[in-house]
Scaffold this motif. Structure first.
Motif, PDB file in Angstrom:
ATOM      1  N   MET A   1       1.101  -1.183  -0.356  1.00 31.53           N
ATOM      2  CA  MET A   1       0.403   0.232   0.068  1.00 31.53           C
ATOM      3  C   MET A   1       1.081   1.561  -0.042  1.00 31.53           C
ATOM      4  O   MET A   1       2.164   1.490   0.818  1.00 31.53           O
ATOM      5  N   THR A   2       0.715   1.796  -1.098  1.00 31.34           N
ATOM      6  CA  THR A   2       0.766   3.671  -0.144  1.00 31.34           C
ATOM      7  C   THR A   2       1.445   4.047   0.788  1.00 31.34           C
ATOM      8  O   THR A   2       0.588   4.413   1.138  1.00 31.34           O
ATOM      9  N   LYS A   3       1.965   4.798   0.995  1.00 26.64           N
ATOM     10  CA  LYS A   3       2.503   4.989   2.342  1.00 26.64           C
ATOM     11  C   LYS A   3       1.200   6.164   2.458  1.00 26.64           C
ATOM     12  O   LYS A   3       1.017   6.861   1.466  1.00 26.64           O
ATOM     13  N   LEU A   4       0.675   6.316   3.449  1.00 26.07           N
ATOM     14  CA  LEU A   4      -0.641   7.587   3.379  1.00 26.07           C
ATOM     15  C   LEU A   4      -0.391   9.185   3.259  1.00 26.07           C
ATOM     16  O   LEU A   4      -0.563   9.736   2.554  1.00 26.07           O
ATOM     17  N   VAL A   5       0.956   9.307   3.929  1.00 26.64           N
ATOM     18  CA  VAL A   5       0.957  10.814   3.907  1.00 26.64           C
ATOM     19  C   VAL A   5       1.160  11.322   2.068  1.00 26.64           C
ATOM     20  O   VAL A   5       1.917  11.775   2.205  1.00 26.64           O
ATOM     21  N   ASN A   6       1.955   9.599   1.231  1.00 30.87           N
ATOM     22  CA  ASN A   6       2.218   9.982   0.276  1.00 30.87           C
ATOM     23  C   ASN A   6       1.092  10.385  -1.007  1.00 30.87           C
ATOM     24  O   ASN A   6       0.721   9.907  -2.014  1.00 30.87           O
ATOM     25  N   GLN A   7      -0.351  10.034  -0.431  1.00 30.45           N
ATOM     26  CA  GLN A   7      -1.923  10.183  -1.102  1.00 30.45           C
ATOM     27  C   GLN A   7      -2.033  11.268  -1.142  1.00 30.45           C
ATOM     28  O   GLN A   7      -1.657  11.552  -0.060  1.00 30.45           O
ATOM     29  N   ASN A   8      -2.305  11.347  -1.894  1.00 33.66           N
ATOM     30  CA  ASN A   8      -3.248  13.321  -2.067  1.00 33.66           C
ATOM     31  C   ASN A   8      -4.478  13.509  -1.214  1.00 33.66           C
ATOM     32  O   ASN A   8      -4.842  12.252  -0.325  1.00 33.66           O
ATOM     33  N   LEU A   9      -4.945  14.686  -0.915  1.00 25.94           N
ATOM     34  CA  LEU A   9      -5.972  14.802   0.271  1.00 25.94           C
ATOM     35  C   LEU A   9      -7.294  13.636  -0.194  1.00 25.94           C
ATOM     36  O   LEU A   9      -7.406  13.836   0.387  1.00 25.94           O
ATOM     37  N   LYS A  10      -7.196  13.790  -1.219  1.00 23.01           N
ATOM     38  CA  LYS A  10      -8.668  13.327  -1.995  1.00 23.01           C
ATOM     39  C   LYS A  10      -8.388  12.102  -1.996  1.00 23.01           C
ATOM     40  O   LYS A  10      -9.530  10.694  -0.965  1.00 23.01           O
ATOM     41  N   MET A  11      -7.627  10.940  -1.934  1.00 23.85           N
ATOM     42  CA  MET A  11      -7.869   9.680  -2.345  1.00 23.85           C
ATOM     43  C   MET A  11      -7.500   9.218  -0.089  1.00 23.85           C
ATOM     44  O   MET A  11      -7.704   7.873  -0.181  1.00 23.85           O
ATOM     45  N   PHE A  12      -7.039   9.965   0.362  1.00 19.56           N
ATOM     46  CA  PHE A  12      -6.289   9.377   1.916  1.00 19.56           C
ATOM     47  C   PHE A  12      -7.914   9.460   2.331  1.00 19.56           C
ATOM     48  O   PHE A  12      -8.651   9.165   3.415  1.00 19.56           O
ATOM     49  N   LEU A  13      -8.697  10.910   2.366  1.00 23.44           N
ATOM     50  CA  LEU A  13     -10.332  11.060   3.203  1.00 23.44           C
ATOM     51  C   LEU A  13     -11.155  10.016   2.223  1.00 23.44           C
ATOM     52  O   LEU A  13     -11.114   8.879   3.044  1.00 23.44           O
ATOM     53  N   ASP A  14     -10.400   9.597   0.757  1.00 29.11           N
ATOM     54  CA  ASP A  14     -11.366   7.670   0.392  1.00 29.11           C
ATOM     55  C   ASP A  14     -10.794   6.937   1.146  1.00 29.11           C
ATOM     56  O   ASP A  14     -11.716   5.833   1.309  1.00 29.11           O
ATOM     57  N   GLU A  15      -9.841   6.291   1.292  1.00 25.66           N
ATOM     58  CA  GLU A  15      -9.099   5.516   2.509  1.00 25.66           C
ATOM     59  C   GLU A  15     -10.685   5.922   3.635  1.00 25.66           C
ATOM     60  O   GLU A  15     -10.300   4.614   3.866  1.00 25.66           O
ATOM     61  N   LEU A  16      -9.825   6.744   4.031  1.00 24.56           N
ATOM     62  CA  LEU A  16     -10.597   6.586   5.253  1.00 24.56           C
ATOM     63  C   LEU A  16     -11.905   6.351   5.308  1.00 24.56           C
ATOM     64  O   LEU A  16     -12.155   5.943   6.568  1.00 24.56           O
ATOM     65  N   ALA A  17     -12.496   7.135   4.906  1.00 23.57           N
ATOM     66  CA  ALA A  17     -13.514   6.982   4.242  1.00 23.57           C
ATOM     67  C   ALA A  17     -14.413   4.883   3.939  1.00 23.57           C
ATOM     68  O   ALA A  17     -15.795   4.910   4.335  1.00 23.57           O
ATOM     69  N   SER A  18     -13.205   4.240   3.984  1.00 21.98           N
ATOM     70  CA  SER A  18     -13.994   3.561   2.894  1.00 21.98           C
ATOM     71  C   SER A  18     -13.906   1.914   4.394  1.00 21.98           C
ATOM     72  O   SER A  18     -14.420   2.624   5.817  1.00 21.98           O
ATOM     73  N   SER A  19     -14.844   0.895   4.235  1.00 23.30           N
ATOM     74  CA  SER A  19     -14.825   0.019   4.967  1.00 23.30           C
ATOM     75  C   SER A  19     -13.886  -0.667   5.744  1.00 23.30           C
ATOM     76  O   SER A  19     -13.807  -1.601   6.063  1.00 23.30           O
ATOM     77  N   SER A  20     -12.372  -0.173   5.169  1.00 24.23           N
ATOM     78  CA  SER A  20     -11.367  -0.716   6.113  1.00 24.23           C
ATOM     79  C   SER A  20     -10.930  -0.220   7.222  1.00 24.23           C
ATOM     80  O   SER A  20     -11.586   0.941   7.410  1.00 24.23           O
ATOM     81  N   PRO A  21     -11.308  -0.384   8.409  1.00 29.30           N
ATOM     82  CA  PRO A  21     -10.516  -0.358   9.933  1.00 29.30           C
ATOM     83  C   PRO A  21      -9.579   0.881   9.659  1.00 29.30           C
ATOM     84  O   PRO A  21      -9.498   1.555  11.088  1.00 29.30           O
ATOM     85  N   ALA A  22      -8.928   0.621   8.936  1.00 27.64           N
ATOM     86  CA  ALA A  22      -7.370   1.238   8.880  1.00 27.64           C
ATOM     87  C   ALA A  22      -7.244   1.706   7.471  1.00 27.64           C
ATOM     88  O   ALA A  22      -7.505   1.631   7.133  1.00 27.64           O
ATOM     89  N   PRO A  23      -6.887   3.258   7.742  1.00 25.44           N
ATOM     90  CA  PRO A  23      -6.853   4.160   8.607  1.00 25.44           C
ATOM     91  C   PRO A  23      -8.179   4.811   9.336  1.00 25.44           C
ATOM     92  O   PRO A  23      -8.752   4.183   9.019  1.00 25.44           O
ATOM     93  N   GLY A  24      -7.726   5.099  10.218  1.00 22.54           N
ATOM     94  CA  GLY A  24      -9.150   5.438  11.426  1.00 22.54           C
ATOM     95  C   GLY A  24      -8.670   6.729  12.501  1.00 22.54           C
ATOM     96  O   GLY A  24      -7.352   7.041  11.939  1.00 22.54           O
ATOM     97  N   GLY A  25      -9.135   6.443  13.553  1.00 16.79           N
ATOM     98  CA  GLY A  25      -9.193   7.408  14.667  1.00 16.79           C
ATOM     99  C   GLY A  25      -7.165   8.128  15.187  1.00 16.79           C
ATOM    100  O   GLY A  25      -6.911   9.064  14.979  1.00 16.79           O
TER     101      GLY A  25
END
Lengths: 209, 209
Positions: A1-25
Motif C-alpha cells: 500500500m502507498t504510504k498514507l502521507v504520500n496519498q493526496n488529500l482526496k485519496m486519503f479521505l477516500d481510504e479513511l471513509a472506506s470499509s477498511s478499519p485502518a486508517p482510522g481515528g
C-alpha cells in the motif's frame, strides 16, 4: 500500500471513509497534530523579518525550528498508527490450535496492543508541545495571522483528545495492570493540560481578534 | 498551482507551513470537517450488513449517503477557501490612483470579503450536519469503532470552531452592518450547537468505551 502521507488529500479521505478499519481515528489524531504544527510554523514564517516584531525574532526562530521538528514527527505518526493497528490484526490471525501456539499468540497480541497504545500516546505528547508553541505564536506572532494561531491550537487540542481515545481503546485489551494504571494517569494529565492550554490560547486570540 | 486536494499529505503540510498566508486556517477547517465526515462514513461502512445491527441498517445506509455527500462538499471547500482568500489579495492589489479606481477597488474588496466569509460559513454549517450524523453513528454504529465515531465528532466540532474564527476575521472588514449582524448571530448559534452536539456524542461514547 502507498504510504498514507504520500496519498493526496482526496485519496486519503477516500481510504479513511472506506470499509477498511485502518486508517482510522489514530492516524487522524496524528494528522490533526501535524496540521496544528504546520499552522504554527506558518505564523512563525509570517513573523520572521517583519517590522514591528523585532524583539520577538529570536524566540520565533527557535519556535519555528521546534514546530517543524514536531510537524515531521507527527506526520510520521500518521503511518505509524495504521501500521500498529495492522500489527494487532496480524497477531489476531496467528494460529491458536496448540497450547504453545495459544501462548505465542497471546504474547504477540499483548506486545501489539502495547505498541498500538504507545503510538497515539506519542501523538498526544507531541500535540501538547505544539500547544506550547501555539501560545507563543498567538502572543508574539504576526497579528494578521492570529486566527491561524488559534486554529493551530484547536487542531493540536483535538489531536490530544483523539489520540487519548485511541490509547484508551488499546489499554482495554492490555493485561499488564501496572502499565495500564501508569498510562491512564498520564492520559488524564495530557487531557487536562491540553484543555487548559487551548483555553488560554483562545483567550489571547479573543482579545486580539 | 496544483489543487490542494490533489496534493499529497506531506506536500499539503509543507505548503501550509510555508511563508505563504494561503492555504491557512480556513482550508484546515474544511479539511477537519472532511476528516470527520470520512470517519462517520467508515463507521457506517463497518456497520452495514453486520450481525447484531439488523435494525439499524436502513438508518445507517441513509446516514452513509448523507455523510459521503458532506465529505465531498467539505473536500471542495478546502480549495474554495484558499481561492476566496486569493480573491481578497487580488482586490487589495487593484489600482487606487483615481477616484473611480478607488471606488472600483472598494467595491471589489467588499465583495471579496463577503465571499471569504461565506466559504467558512458554509464549512461550519456542513460540519454541524456531520455532527448530526456522528451522533447516530455513535449510538447505533459498530461498537468496535466507537472511538472513530468520537474522533469524527471531535474533527467536526473543531471544523466549526476553526471556520467560525475565519468568518469573524473577514466580517471585521465588511462595512454592511446588517449583513455582519446577521452572520454574527448565526455564528453564535453554530458554535453553541457544535459544542452541545459534540459533548452529547462524547457522553454516548464514554458510556460504551
Amino acid at each position: 500500500m502507498t504510504k498514507l502521507v504520500n496519498q493526496n488529500l482526496k485519496m486519503f479521505l477516500d481510504e479513511l471513509a472506506s470499509s477498511s478499519p485502518a486508517p482510522g481515528g489514530g492516524s487522524v489524531a496524528a494528522l490533526s497534530g501535524a496540521l496544528g504544527a504546520a499552522l504554527s510554523s506558518m505564523v512563525c514564517n509570517l513573523t520572521r523579518g517583519k517590522q514591528g516584531y523585532e524583539t520577538a525574532q529570536a524566540e520565533i526562530a527557535e519556535k519555528l525550528d521546534k514546530s517543524e521538528e514536531l510537524r515531521i514527527g507527527l506526520t510520521e505518526l500518521i503511518d505509524k498508527d495504521t501500521e500498529a493497528f495492522n500489527e494487532v490484526m496480524n497477531a489476531i490471525k496467528m494460529p491458536k490450535e496448540t497450547e504453545d501456539q495459544k501462548e505465542q499468540r497471546r504474547k504477540a497480541l499483548q506486545l501489539a496492543f502495547k505498541h498500538a497504545a504507545e503510538v497515539p500516546l506519542e501523538t498526544a505528547r507531541k500535540c501538547i508541545q505544539v500547544l506550547e508553541i501555539a501560545r507563543i505564536v498567538a502572543e508574539k506572532g504576526n497579528k494578521n495571522s492570529i486566527s491561524d494561531a488559534a486554529v493551530s491550537a484547536l487542531m493540536a487540542q483535538t489531536g490530544v483528545q483523539a489520540a487519548v481515545l485511541n490509547v484508551r481503546i488499546n489499554l482495554s485489551s492490555i493485561k499488564d495492570t501496572k502499565y495500564v494504571q501508569q498510562v491512564s494517569t498520564e492520559l488524564q494529565e495530557l487531557l487536562q493540560n491540553a484543555m487548559e492550554k487551548s483555553a488560554e490560547i483562545l483567550g489571547i486570540v479573543e482579545k486580539n481578534l
